[in-house]
Design a protein around this motif. Structure first.
Motif, PDB file in Angstrom:
ATOM      1  N   ARG A 281       0.856  -1.340   0.072  1.00 17.97           N
ATOM      2  CA  ARG A 281       0.071   0.197  -0.128  1.00 17.97           C
ATOM      3  C   ARG A 281       0.747   1.165  -0.133  1.00 17.97           C
ATOM      4  O   ARG A 281       0.430   2.387  -0.848  1.00 17.97           O
TER       5      ARG A 281
ATOM      6  N   MET B 217       2.067   1.814  -3.527  1.00 20.13           N
ATOM      7  CA  MET B 217       0.979   2.337  -4.270  1.00 20.13           C
ATOM      8  C   MET B 217       0.750   3.982  -4.114  1.00 20.13           C
ATOM      9  O   MET B 217       0.758   4.794  -4.897  1.00 20.13           O
TER      10      MET B 217
ATOM     11  N   ARG C 145       1.517   7.105  -6.657  1.00 18.05           N
ATOM     12  CA  ARG C 145       0.640   8.188  -6.943  1.00 18.05           C
ATOM     13  C   ARG C 145       1.318   9.626  -6.732  1.00 18.05           C
ATOM     14  O   ARG C 145       1.100  10.486  -7.634  1.00 18.05           O
TER      15      ARG C 145
ATOM     16  N   SER D 283       1.669   3.136 -12.138  1.00 19.72           N
ATOM     17  CA  SER D 283       0.571   3.403 -10.878  1.00 19.72           C
ATOM     18  C   SER D 283      -0.655   2.532 -11.253  1.00 19.72           C
ATOM     19  O   SER D 283      -1.312   1.936 -10.459  1.00 19.72           O
TER      20      SER D 283
ATOM     21  N   GLU E 232      -2.565  -0.730  -9.729  1.00 25.24           N
ATOM     22  CA  GLU E 232      -3.816  -0.869  -8.848  1.00 25.24           C
ATOM     23  C   GLU E 232      -4.814  -1.537  -9.580  1.00 25.24           C
ATOM     24  O   GLU E 232      -5.671  -2.361  -8.696  1.00 25.24           O
TER      25      GLU E 232
END
Length: 299
Positions: A157, A160, A164, A179, A183
């Motif tokens: 997480r 990720m 972003r 990215s 996801e």
């Protein structure tokens, strides 16, 4: 010996067959004025049956009994055989789920179609079992990456979130694509352990992300596409190639996929349960410094 000769030899007492002209029924050569060739009202060409069992099995018990009782001719029997086989051969199973195929099997009166669909259902069940085993391996990897991504000392997480932030800071289109790919795969994998409604929502997110990615991939010049050689119970296999040449794939059932991706005559590279790991390896190789520096600054 052709099928009519077999029928005639097996049922020589059948009055329908006593004066039956085999050659006149099966070929256009030497056709007499009194006997017309068999005409089947279908554009699909069906090969004549090669044995009696095939003939009887694919016309159904009722018609087979009528033939044996001498109530219908071999010509009528063959016409029904061709009609049933043509329907079975032209029935497209693309996009059907197992439950939907089982319903067709239950309701159809065509024994040739029943036989075909039963084979398809068995094949799909075997693919589903194989898919379930692969899903367990994928979920194990997901749990591992949630704790630590490839020895970077941070969980999935945070990676990720860092990707972003990298895009927002730099505006790098490739970073945005990577990215979104991450996801997409996270939604795809995580869906496999969710309850039915949440699973549906996760797969919807996966589809939304794939459709959004299509234009970005095209603009960036990344190779992508789809085909129907899925190898699983899915309608399409979507391909995306990272700039490094590494292949990523996703299975999809959404009929809209061909509207977003071009047809691609490629084959799956055979690497099982590796899509998530491939993306993370690419991120580590290309964005490792930013991710770690960002986390150190945040600390």
């Amino acid at each position: 010996m052709n099928i009519f000769e077999i029928l005639k030899s097996k049922d020589s007492d059948n009055p329908i067959l006593k004066d039956y002209q085999v050659k006149e029924e099966l070929t256009n050569d030497c056709a007499s004025e009194s006997v017309q060739p068999v005409v089947v009202n279908t554009a699909h060409k069906v090969a004549d049956p090669i044995n009696i069992e095939d003939t009887f099995n694919f016309v159904g018990r009722s018609l087979a009994k009528s033939y044996r009782r001498g109530e219908i001719s071999a010509k009528e029997l063959l016409r029904s055989y061709r009609k049933n086989v043509a329907e079975a051969e032209t029935f497209c199973t693309f996009g059907y789920k197992i439950q939907e195929l089982q319903e067709v099997i239950r309701t159809t009166h065509n024994p040739a179609l029943k036989a075909k669909l039963k084979d398809v259902v068995e094949e799909k069940k075997a693919l589903r079992q194989k898919s379930n085993l692969q899903n367990h391996s994928t979920l194990d990897k997901l749990d591992m990456f949630k704790i630590d991504v490839l020895g970077m000392g941070i969980g999935l997480r945070k990676v990720m979130a860092s990707m972003r932030k990298y895009y927002k800071k730099t505006g790098d289109r490739n970073a945005l694509i990577v990215s979104l790919l991450l996801e997409t795969e996270f939604a795809n994998v995580n869906a496999k352990r969710l309850s039915s409604e949440k699973r549906r929502m996760a797969y919807e997110r996966k589809t939304i992300l794939l459709t959004r990615l299509s234009s970005l991939l095209h603009e960036a010049g990344w190779k992508s596409g789809y085909n129907e050689a899925t190898g699983k119970n899915a309608s399409y296999l979507v391909f995306v190639y990272l700039p490094s040449g590494v292949q990523l794939t996703w299975h999809c059932n959404e009929y809209t996929i061909p509207q977003y991706y071009d047809s691609l005559d490629d084959e799956w590279d055979g690497q099982v349960c590796m899509t998530l790991e491939k993306i993370l390896v690419y991120i580590k190789e290309n964005y490792h410094e930013f991710i770690l520096s960002h986390l150190r600054n945040a600390a």
